[in-house]
Write a protein that holds these residues in place. Sequence first.
Motif, PDB file in Angstrom:
ATOM      1  N   ILE A 148       0.861  -1.178   0.000  1.00  0.00           N
ATOM      2  CA  ILE A 148       0.000   0.000   0.000  1.00  0.00           C
ATOM      3  C   ILE A 148       0.901   1.233   0.000  1.00  0.00           C
ATOM      4  N   ASP A 149       0.746   2.053  -1.040  1.00  0.00           N
ATOM      5  CA  ASP A 149       1.562   3.257  -1.211  1.00  0.00           C
ATOM      6  C   ASP A 149       0.900   4.423  -0.481  1.00  0.00           C
ATOM      7  N   ASP A 150       1.709   5.368  -0.053  1.00  0.00           N
ATOM      8  CA  ASP A 150       1.210   6.620   0.556  1.00  0.00           C
ATOM      9  C   ASP A 150       0.250   6.338   1.700  1.00  0.00           C
ATOM     10  N   PHE A 151       0.558   5.305   2.508  1.00  0.00           N
ATOM     11  CA  PHE A 151      -0.384   4.961   3.560  1.00  0.00           C
ATOM     12  C   PHE A 151      -0.520   6.097   4.561  1.00  0.00           C
ATOM     13  N   ALA A 192       9.232   3.341   5.292  1.00  0.00           N
ATOM     14  CA  ALA A 192       8.965   4.775   5.331  1.00  0.00           C
ATOM     15  C   ALA A 192       9.512   5.441   4.085  1.00  0.00           C
ATOM     16  N   GLU A 193       8.698   6.289   3.465  1.00  0.00           N
ATOM     17  CA  GLU A 193       9.153   7.041   2.298  1.00  0.00           C
ATOM     18  C   GLU A 193       9.573   8.436   2.720  1.00  0.00           C
ATOM     19  N   GLY A 194      10.437   9.053   1.938  1.00  0.00           N
ATOM     20  CA  GLY A 194      10.807  10.446   2.188  1.00  0.00           C
ATOM     21  C   GLY A 194      11.761  10.607   3.358  1.00  0.00           C
TER      22      GLY A 194
HETATM   23 MG    MG Z   1       4.421   6.883  -2.006  1.00  0.00          MG
END
Ligand code: MG
Length: 289
Positions: A179-182, A236-238
């Motif tokens: 799941i992206d951008d959760f 974790a992204e970013g």
């Molecule tokens: Mg994302």
Amino acid sequence: QAKREGRSRFRFYSASLSNEAQVLLDLGEGLREALQRDEFVLLYQPQAELRSGRVVGVEALLRWRRNGTDMMMPDRFVPYAEETGFINAIGDWVLQEACHRAAHWLRIGLPELGMAVNLSPRQFAGPHLFEHVSDALGASGLPPHLLELEITEGSLLQHGAAVSSTLASLRGLGLSLAIDDFGTGYSSLAYLNQFPIQVLKIDRSFLSGLPDDPRAVSLTSTIVAMGRNMNMRVLAEGVENLAQWNFLRDLGCHGAQGWYVGPPMTAEVFEAWMATNPVFPPPGDPSSG
Ligand code: MG
Ligand code: C2E
Ligand code: MG
Ligand code: MG
């Protein structure tokens, strides 16, 4: 001939179009031919395992090198491609290209790397997804467990019962689902629990407040703890700095992606970068504890 007429008609009317409509028409014209002209490029952004500090995967990020010059960012054309349906053909190209690249990296002896590919909601709901994915795996020879498909919460909420069977059939191929951008959508972890999902990617908007903003801290801690309880891998992204890296590692988050680890790179640049055996935090970094 017909094409030429189309163009001049287009110019004739364009004088009276609003700026925005003009931009959309231009995009449509360009997208129609971008695949044939081979104008799409994938960049690869590394993902590292927090415990070991090793690079364990990449996410494929799409760029449009329009007219051979500027690199257009996906935010400027993916929504339009989604609206018009071009995304199905583009997404098929992305799958093929990403799987071939990952299989190539295995063959030349790079460490095993997961390959994450973004699926847009329309592509996810489309009738050809399963076929496109299994073709891309088959044609490239990529071991399915190395492919990860990223979908958004929105994709899951849209189509009710069809969603579960789509996810189940994709899982049946042996790949994993993320799941992206959760945290940016409306679904809860409890809702997600009914689907066969292995990876949770925490949206980068939560990261900017780490490790100082108490609200960001409590949100991320909750997501990591619940994800772990549900046996999901949490990434974790970013992640942009060492303080965020350390905080996430201590929370028990599994993976990190972001400029701290590395920016999106062309395949060639990524290969050269991997040859330096990157590890995080870099040894000798005085601020790493
Ligand atoms: Mg994302
Ligand atoms: P995403 O999947 O959430 O991808 C992460 C975005 O965060 C990427 O932007 C990446 O360059 C950016 N990013 C990475 N590290 C950092 C960081 O440390 N700080 C900050 N501020 N940003 C960081 P990008 O490449 O512009 O992609 C934007 C979105 O476009 C993606 O978001 C994804 O939703 C979509 N997209 C990209 N490639 C594809 C594709 O092949 N197909 C589809 N359907 N969508 C795509
Ligand atoms: Mg993504
Ligand atoms: Mg995003």
